[in-house]
Design a protein around this motif. Structure first.
Motif: not given
Length: 755
Positions: A57, A185, A362, A366
């Motif tokens: 992240l 997400i 992904n 984000i």
């Protein structure tokens, strides 16, 4: 056993069916995870998983501690300064595409860069305004706040309209960021695979055409309203040409001069990029020169040109999106979210391959989602990556997103301190700079000819996407293009390539019979290949092609045979036929009976297997039949279906396939399936595909295994001219001794029991 002989190889092994192979070779039992297993794994929590999620992240935690400060910092600073200068000018220029004051483009060039620095995985792309996205946002802005509500055009009304438009742009951007964040997400990074390269190329080329048309009103300084509806580009051109006589000559001349200079210098940059230490910053030079000339000559008063005017100094307080706008721009936001991600990820993938590091789709969703949420909150508009700006960042030596931070600092300086210097700059100059960045997109027209020669389906996708996006608008055009692209996939899978195969070169190689001359086709054997998954939409096409390949309809033959048996029984009962050692002899003149009379209202019985148990003699359907009885001749005894390219078979197709195979089996044709992938048999067994007529023993590892099994089983001496000699002391192994036959070397094979 494999025996290499020069550049040849000789393989000696038994003829394997699937069942025999599984009997001789133990298969490991593997546990296949269920959906619930994947769900539990996804939501499980452990220290290692928490660490992995945190590092994923926040990619900055992975690369910043190992940053090579002494080696990279100078390159990143130089690259960041160059990229920042380009970002300032593109932010101002692309704001015109959004139909908002130019100063708000600086916010779009600043905030997303900061967010991407923390959350992004690409080291080389430059985040900020992109002309296609700017135009898409501008379409929503014009639709919700049209030009014609300006009333009398007073400065108060214009200021109110601009504020409302800024709010619409910010709300659309915020919502597109929310969609991108949710997709990231939910691990929907794979969504980009549904936008093929041909579709993206056609779409961006159409967007470039829209950009050109939308900038005409600034280059000519004409009051052209926005038309965000199907065929809006036609209405825009009509409005431009209807007012062409009112063109501001000063703006037109300035635009043409700037365009010429930008194109020439950019061409020099491309041609001599190996010799130039850094590309010539022509946009910066032109902007500074144009602003100075406009200021000292006083273009605004003398020639009534439109200028940028006073830019907002500093930052405005963040605002919440307008709920009413959000409800009216859901479709626009989804299109912007997908297109922005697709373009950015494509560029990021190019640089990741070039510099050998991974990018996570992904995580990119984000990063861009959070960037657009933050940018929209501060009244910016949608961001992605501009190809030209990313090219500048990479070609000037940028190593990491430190260059992005430096470029953001340059934008920050303009926002806080020197924005007033751009006040006298003509809007026509910004419009020309926007057009100067479209060369790469407009050059994509060359791809049409290349695609036509390489893949006509991709060429048609490009053309349809381009035309749909140009005439229907970017939002409807994108939806139309995606639907058409998926339709081409359905068409290609619905009409698969089906071919008849033959042996080539007397080896174990089987190819299309139409392509070679040195071929061998076993007598009475048809080898049929389907190069596509078989499912509900193409199973009937598969059946028709199979019937065409064998030359007869098995159901028609079966019904004809059952009708013939009914007729024979009737004639025997009447004494019109007599059984002799030589066969059936007709003892009386034949009386013609119609098919309707023979059907006897029991048509379903004609589809059942032929039964001769009650007859005193077995009927040879290949021999002459009694007068008045005609049955289509069948010249084949075996069919091999090559399923090596069949990746899946759905339940609907399975039922039709089972019915078709039974029709062949019931007219004494053996069916074999070769090359089926792992798990194919297991799925058929779970779906109760097999019965007394369709058995698992029809499956063979390869086409060659099936052919050898057929030749041994039928003992056909005339076609391959094989002589079978039983080996001493062996009950199952035979030696094939061909005479111009299928194999070029003696090889041990195993004779299987009949299907």
């Amino acid at each position: 056993m494999v025996e290499p002989v020069g550049n040849h190889y000789v393989v000696a092994r038994p003829v394997y069916s699937e069942n025999l192979f599984n009997e001789e070779h133990e298969k490991l039992h593997r546990y296949h995870k269920t959906f619930w297993d994947h769900l539990k794994l996804y939501f499980c929590c452990s220290p290692q998983r928490v660490k992995k999620i945190a590092l994923g992240l926040f990619p900055i935690v992975s690369w910043l501690p190992v940053y090579r400060f002494r080696e990279w910092i100078l390159s990143d600073i130089i690259s960041g300064i160059n990229t920042g200068l380009v970002a300032v000018l593109q932010g101002l220029a692309f704001a015109l595409l959004v139909n908002i004051p130019p100063g708000y483009g600086l916010y779009a060039a600043f905030f997303p860069v900061l967010v991407y620095f923390i959350f992004g995985t690409s080291r080389h792309i430059s985040v900020g305004p992109f002309p296609v996205l700017s135009l898409m946002v501008g379409g929503a802005v014009v639709r919700l706040v049209p030009d014609d509500i300006a009333g009398n055009g007073t400065s108060t009304n214009i200021s109110a309209i601009n504020e409302e438009r800024v709010m619409v742009a910010a709300s659309v951007t915020f919502l597109s960021g929310v969609f991108q964040l949710l997709l990231g997400i939910l691990q929907f990074g794979f969504i980009v695979i549904y936008l093929s390269q041909s579709l993206i190329s056609g779409f961006t080329t159409a967007a470039a055409i829209h950009v050109v048309v939308s900038q005409l009103k600034f280059m000519l300084q004409l009051p052209v309203p926005g038309f965000n509806k199907p065929f809006g580009i036609v209405y825009t051109l009509e409005s431009v040409f209807s007012q062409i006589t009112e063109t501001n000559i000063a703006d037109l001349v300035t635009s043409l001069v700037v365009l010429l200079i930008v194109f020439v210098v950019k061409e020099m940059n491309d041609r001599y990029k190996a010799k130039l230490p850094t590309p010539i910053p022509i946009e910066l030079l032109v902007t500074v020169l144009a602003a100075l000339i406009s200021h000292f000559v006083n273009f605004e008063e003398k020639f009534n040109v439109a200028v940028v005017g006073k830019l907002e100094e500093g930052f405005q307080a963040p605002v919440a999106p307008d709920v009413g706008v959000l409800q009216n721009c859901i479709g626009d936001s989804i299109s912007i979210a997908i297109v922005g991600f697709a373009v950015a990820f494509s560029v990021a993938k190019v640089y990741s391959i070039k510099h050998d590091y991974p990018v996570d789709g992904n995580q990119e969703l984000i990063a861009f989602g959070l960037g657009n949420i933050v940018g929209g909150s501060f009244k910016g508009f949608a961001s992605s990556t501009a190809l030209s700006r990313s090219g500048v960042q990479e070609s000037t030596g940028g190593k990491t997103q430190i260059a992005g931070i430096i470029s953001a600092v340059i934008v920050l300086i303009v926002i806080l301190g020197i924005g007033f210097l751009l006040a006298p700059l003509q809007k026509s100059v910004l419009a020309s700079l926007a057009l100067g960045n479209l060369k790469g997109m407009l050059m994509q027209f060359k791809e049409v000819g290349i695609l036509w020669r390489k893949d006509k389906y991709d060429c048609v996708i490009w053309v349809v996407t381009f035309l749909a996006a140009v005439f229907l608008g970017l939002d409807i055009g994108l939806a139309t293009a995606v639907a058409f692209q998926l339709l081409t996939v359905v068409i290609r899978s619905q009409i698969p390539s089906c071919t008849v195969l033959v042996n080539v070169g007397r080896s174990n190689i089987y190819r299309n019979r139409k392509d070679y001359t040195d071929i061998y086709e076993p007598e009475g054997v048809k080898i049929f290949r389907c190069s596509s998954p078989i499912f509900f939409a193409n199973i009937e096409f598969f059946r028709e092609k199979l019937i065409t390949a064998v030359g007869f309809n098995p159901l028609r033959v079966l019904r004809k045979r059952n009708k013939a048996l009914r007729k024979i029984r009737k004639m025997l009962k009447k004494g019109e036929l007599q059984v002799t050692p030589k066969g059936l002899i007709c003892m009386a003149n034949h009386t013609h009976e119609s098919d309707e009379e023979l059907d006897n209202n029991r048509i379903e019985e004609l589809d059942q297997p032929t039964s001769m148990t009650d007859l005193p003699i077995q009927i040879d359907w290949g021999a002459d039949l009694p007068p008045g009885i005609t049955v289509p001749r069948v010249d084949i005894h075996s069919i091999i279906l090559d399923f090596s390219a069949v990746s899946f078979l759905d339940f609907s197709a399975m039922r039709v396939l089972q019915k078709t195979l039974k029709e062949f089996v019931r007219i004494d044709i053996d069916i074999y399936i070769a090359g089926a992938h792992e798990g194919f048999l297991d799925k058929l067994e779970r779906c109760a595909f097999f019965d007394e007529e369709i058995k698992p023993s029809m499956f063979f590892l390869t086409i060659h295994d099936a052919v050898l099994h057929i030749l041994l089983k039928k003992d056909i001496a005339s076609s391959p001219k094989l002589k079978l000699a039983k080996e001493k002391g062996s009950s199952n192994d035979y030696i094939i001794i061909p005479s111009n036959g299928l194999r070029s070397r003696e090889c041990t094979v195993r004779l299987l029991s009949p299907v």
